[in-house]
Design a protein around this motif. Structure first.
Motif, PDB file in Angstrom:
ATOM      1  N   GLY A  58      51.709  19.941  -0.057  1.00  0.00           N
ATOM      2  CA  GLY A  58      50.487  20.441   0.559  1.00  0.00           C
ATOM      3  C   GLY A  58      49.818  21.502  -0.287  1.00  0.00           C
ATOM      4  O   GLY A  58      48.585  21.515  -0.446  1.00  0.00           O
ATOM      5  N   PHE A  59      50.619  22.404  -0.850  1.00  0.00           N
ATOM      6  CA  PHE A  59      50.076  23.443  -1.727  1.00  0.00           C
ATOM      7  C   PHE A  59      49.521  22.844  -3.009  1.00  0.00           C
ATOM      8  O   PHE A  59      48.404  23.158  -3.440  1.00  0.00           O
ATOM      9  N   THR A  60      50.301  21.961  -3.636  1.00  0.00           N
ATOM     10  CA  THR A  60      49.948  21.440  -4.957  1.00  0.00           C
ATOM     11  C   THR A  60      48.683  20.591  -4.930  1.00  0.00           C
ATOM     12  O   THR A  60      47.792  20.751  -5.777  1.00  0.00           O
ATOM     13  N   GLY A  67      37.863  22.419  -4.538  1.00  0.00           N
ATOM     14  CA  GLY A  67      36.849  22.896  -5.469  1.00  0.00           C
ATOM     15  C   GLY A  67      36.365  21.842  -6.436  1.00  0.00           C
ATOM     16  O   GLY A  67      35.538  22.127  -7.302  1.00  0.00           O
ATOM     17  N   THR A  68      36.867  20.598  -6.324  1.00  0.00           N
ATOM     18  CA  THR A  68      36.396  19.508  -7.175  1.00  0.00           C
ATOM     19  C   THR A  68      35.528  18.573  -6.344  1.00  0.00           C
ATOM     20  O   THR A  68      35.514  18.627  -5.116  1.00  0.00           O
ATOM     21  N   LEU A 158      42.239  17.381   5.633  1.00  0.00           N
ATOM     22  CA  LEU A 158      42.370  18.820   5.396  1.00  0.00           C
ATOM     23  C   LEU A 158      41.305  19.337   4.436  1.00  0.00           C
ATOM     24  O   LEU A 158      40.819  20.463   4.578  1.00  0.00           O
ATOM     25  N   LEU A 159      40.943  18.519   3.440  1.00  0.00           N
ATOM     26  CA  LEU A 159      39.923  18.940   2.484  1.00  0.00           C
ATOM     27  C   LEU A 159      38.571  19.196   3.140  1.00  0.00           C
ATOM     28  O   LEU A 159      37.746  19.933   2.603  1.00  0.00           O
ATOM     29  N   TRP A 220      49.199  23.620   2.788  1.00  0.00           N
ATOM     30  CA  TRP A 220      47.748  23.736   2.606  1.00  0.00           C
ATOM     31  C   TRP A 220      47.271  25.148   2.974  1.00  0.00           C
ATOM     32  O   TRP A 220      46.460  25.743   2.250  1.00  0.00           O
ATOM     33  N   ILE A 221      47.773  25.692   4.071  1.00  0.00           N
ATOM     34  CA  ILE A 221      47.398  27.050   4.475  1.00  0.00           C
ATOM     35  C   ILE A 221      47.891  28.063   3.451  1.00  0.00           C
ATOM     36  O   ILE A 221      47.180  29.023   3.101  1.00  0.00           O
TER      37      ILE A 221
END
Length: 369
Positions: A58-60, A67-68, A158-159, A220-221
């Motif tokens: 989730g982080f990676t 931002g892309t 999530l994005l 993600w958080i």
């Protein structure tokens, strides 16, 4: 064909090393070597280590794609290229080991069921709710099925969400999501499996999906805490050694049977945040060349260690009677097989598939295995 050039973000080597540690613990937890002074106890958080993969994924993925100008097709190509070639190869190898040598097994595993299970595993939906059966020939591949669920359905959603900015809200979400992850993890071998027949309960895929998606969302958080450089991120990076001491304390207390070793899952969001800073002592250790390389081959370790164990079981007989030397040979053989599969299969197949598209990728990206 659409091409885009994205300047890669800096390499977070400690997170790659952390993934390597998780893969090592999963392997040793499954092998359960008879170590002096019962040191094998400190690998008994291996089921929680699988949840650490979800937190890291989730982080990676957020680190790589936020931002892309996100495009689903290149993203999906990258995900398939990363996990599928080795996944499919190990599926075929273990499937052959299960279904070909034994006439008895074929009698109790009808061809139509084997075909149905094979198709679900090929599509990586074998542990999805409703459509999955919970059958995994390569046993740890259940988590790959849940990763695929996160890749395909959860991450694109999530994005599109607005991340929380309040540290208090993030802490509450961490507490709630890790609690869900812990509860489903703790009871996955009891109320999700029939203790008499060992048959998978119909609710098992729901529990695993809830376990994986909650951990992935917590990752993600954690990324947004890192991205915003908020006070939560600052505290985690500043007190990184203290977090790891708490981790060791949990394992030590679990050794005395006061708490469950799987309670380390509550520390995972904060440990991931702490490892995102390369300046602390623990992060430098995790980012050092040996652990970083362990992280690079972590997916291979995760996917091939069961195959190596099957081979050893056919050579040396029942697991319970193995000496420490056989366990040492098993671990060495697993590392050798993992390095070979990474160099000869995993990396070339990934690179070949990725040539179809240019996708955003962080240099040294962590393995989402």
């Amino acid at each position: 064909m659409n091409f885009q050039h994205i300047e890669p973000r800096p390499n977070l080597r400690a997170l790659t090393g952390l993934r390597g540690v998780a893969a090592l613990v999963v392997m040793l937890g499954h092998f359960n070597p008879a170590l002096p002074y019962h040191l094998e106890h400190f690998f008994r958080w291996h089921t929680a280590a699988v949840d650490l993969f979800f937190y890291l994924s989730g982080f990676t993925l957020s680190y790589v794609y936020s931002g892309t100008s996100f495009r689903f097709a290149p993203y999906l190509t990258a995900r398939v290229a990363r996990i599928y070639p080795l996944y499919f190869l190990t599926l075929v190898v273990v499937g052959a080991a299960f279904t070909l040598p034994s006439q008895v097994l074929r009698a109790t595993y009808p061809a139509h069921s084997a075909l149905s299970d094979f198709v679900r595993q090929v599509l990586m939906v074998n542990d999805w709710p409703i459509i999955g059966t919970g059958v995994h020939w390569n046993t740890q591949a259940w988590s790959v099925s849940i990763e695929w669920l996160c890749y395909l359905l959860l991450f694109p959603l999530l994005l599109r969400l607005t991340p929380p900015r309040s540290e208090n809200v993030k802490l509450l979400l961490f507490a709630a999501l890790t609690a869900v992850s812990y509860v489903t993890l703790l009871f996955s071998e009891t109320w999700l499996v029939n203790p008499v027949t060992n048959a998978v309960n119909a609710w098992r895929p729901w529990g695993n999906a809830l376990r994986g998606t909650s951990a992935f969302t917590a990752g993600w958080i954690a990324f947004w805490s890192f991205e915003q450089r908020d006070q939560l991120h600052s505290l985690c990076t500043r007190f990184s050694p203290a977090l790891w001491l708490c981790f060791v304390a949990v394992l030590t207390l679990s050794y005395t049977a006061y708490i469950e070793p799987q309670m380390v899952v509550f520390l995972f969001p904060f440990i991931v945040l702490a490892a995102s800073d390369s300046n602390s002592g623990p992060s430098r250790l995790l980012g050092a060349r040996p652990l970083h390389f362990l992280g690079l081959i972590s997916y291979s370790i995760y996917m091939v260690h069961f195959i190596v164990a099957i081979a050893f079981a056919r050579i040396f007989g029942r697991w319970a009677g193995w000496s420490l030397w056989i366990h040492a040979a098993l671990i060495a053989a697993t590392f050798a097989a993992s390095v070979c599969s990474y160099i000869l299969i995993e990396r070339p197949a990934r690179d070949a598939l990725r040539k179809w598209r240019i996708v955003p990728q962080a240099k040294g990206q962590m393995n989402p295995g």
